[in-house]
Enzyme design. Sequence first.
Site, PDB file in Angstrom:
ATOM      1  N   HIS A   1      12.383  17.618  15.461  1.00 38.44           N
ATOM      2  CA  HIS A   1      10.999  17.418  16.672  1.00 38.44           C
ATOM      3  C   HIS A   1      11.690  18.171  17.674  1.00 38.44           C
ATOM      4  CE1 HIS A   1       7.243  16.403  13.732  1.00 38.44           C
ATOM      5  NE2 HIS A   1       8.706  16.365  13.334  1.00 38.44           N
TER       6      HIS A   1
ATOM      7  N   GLU B   1      10.859  18.050  20.878  1.00 45.83           N
ATOM      8  CA  GLU B   1      11.514  17.284  21.277  1.00 45.83           C
ATOM      9  C   GLU B   1      11.734  16.794  22.011  1.00 45.83           C
ATOM     10  OE1 GLU B   1       8.208  18.308  19.565  1.00 45.83           O
ATOM     11  OE2 GLU B   1       5.909  17.953  20.989  1.00 45.83           O
TER      12      GLU B   1
ATOM     13  N   CYS C   1       3.101  16.165  18.955  1.00 42.61           N
ATOM     14  CA  CYS C   1       1.932  15.355  18.474  1.00 42.61           C
ATOM     15  C   CYS C   1       2.738  13.732  18.203  1.00 42.61           C
ATOM     16  CB  CYS C   1       2.629  15.920  16.623  1.00 42.61           C
ATOM     17  SG  CYS C   1       4.805  15.228  16.132  1.00 42.61           S
TER      18      CYS C   1
ATOM     19  N   CYS D   1       6.218  12.347  18.063  1.00 46.13           N
ATOM     20  CA  CYS D   1       6.945  12.729  19.016  1.00 46.13           C
ATOM     21  C   CYS D   1       6.759  11.789  20.787  1.00 46.13           C
ATOM     22  CB  CYS D   1       7.139  14.178  19.644  1.00 46.13           C
ATOM     23  SG  CYS D   1       7.867  15.855  18.144  1.00 46.13           S
TER      24      CYS D   1
HETATM   25 ZN   LIG Z   1       6.353  16.200  17.013  1.00 41.37          ZN
END
Ligand SMILES: [Zn+2]
Length: 337
Positions: free
Chosen positions: A140, A142, A167, A170
């Site tokens: 992801h 992040e 999310c 993350c």
């Molecule tokens: Zn994420």
Amino acid sequence: MSALCFETQITRRTVLAVLGMSALGLAATGTPIFADESRSDGLGKILPKFSEPSRLILARLLHDPEYSGRIPAVEAAALSRNENTTADKLMLELIPLAQSYSFAPISNFYVGALVRGASGDLYTGANIEIPGQCLGFAVHAEQSACSNAYMHGEKALTALAVGGAPCGHCRQFIEEMSPGGEILILTPQKPPAKLSSILPAAFGPAALGMKQGALPVEETDLKLVSGSADPLFAAALDAARKSHAPYSKSPSGVGIRTARGRIFRGSYIENVAFNPSLSPLQTALVGLIANGGTFADISAVTLAELENPTITQKAVTDTVRAAIAPSVKLQIVSASI
Ligand SMILES: [Zn+2]
């Protein structure tokens, strides 16, 4: 990955088209990205609100063959002054630049993120998906930005900017980077919020008896069992030394060499909740992508890990390697403490 994506999908493909050549990739050859008087036009499409002086600063950074997704603090301060904006808002305004590196062939959901280290340097990150493989191999944006800062030796992270609320996966990953949730999460149209406010009652490193999280990086004194002069082996070993592997006690690292001879290193970064951990190849891919590289650039991959680790990265590394660089053979070197 974040919950909100930009309405204007600026993908890396778009960036390359905008820049008029295989832009960032060609940076490694020394070919100017912005060769004519309209040298900042490409960035003008990505960052239309930025002033010409700011675009020139960014163009100079991107033109450097050694560019690694890091905007030094002094340059970030100059950008803030030029744009008459705060350090936090600048990070939000730079998200489209980070997003332009996204490689998302499965979701077509292009996400960019930036983190700010304690040094004041900014680090970009984008989501990376592995074609044809388990979704669990995706990185992801992040995670990408955080691991980029990790590989640059940041001692702590102070803020993370992304287009929408991170999310759950993350949030858990960021918790390992900033135990206690002090890091500020910056999203558009919302006030800055500490991680602790969006991840209450966090399951942090202390739950498994750790006194600190992934930062600052603590090195393990590893040596190669069999000697080799190959710099790629040394890079993989160095990455393994810088692993954050307190839960498995199985440090590992990956070195990627490109056809042009660049070497990217990736450390294994564990998470107290295990699943959000980043494998060393994932972290090395973050470096490759941040430099503007692509999977097609990979000419060699080396994994360094202990001779008899509690957990091994061999299978997962070779599975991902086969998906992104099928003609390249994975080299494995053993290390000992
Ligand atoms: Zn994420």
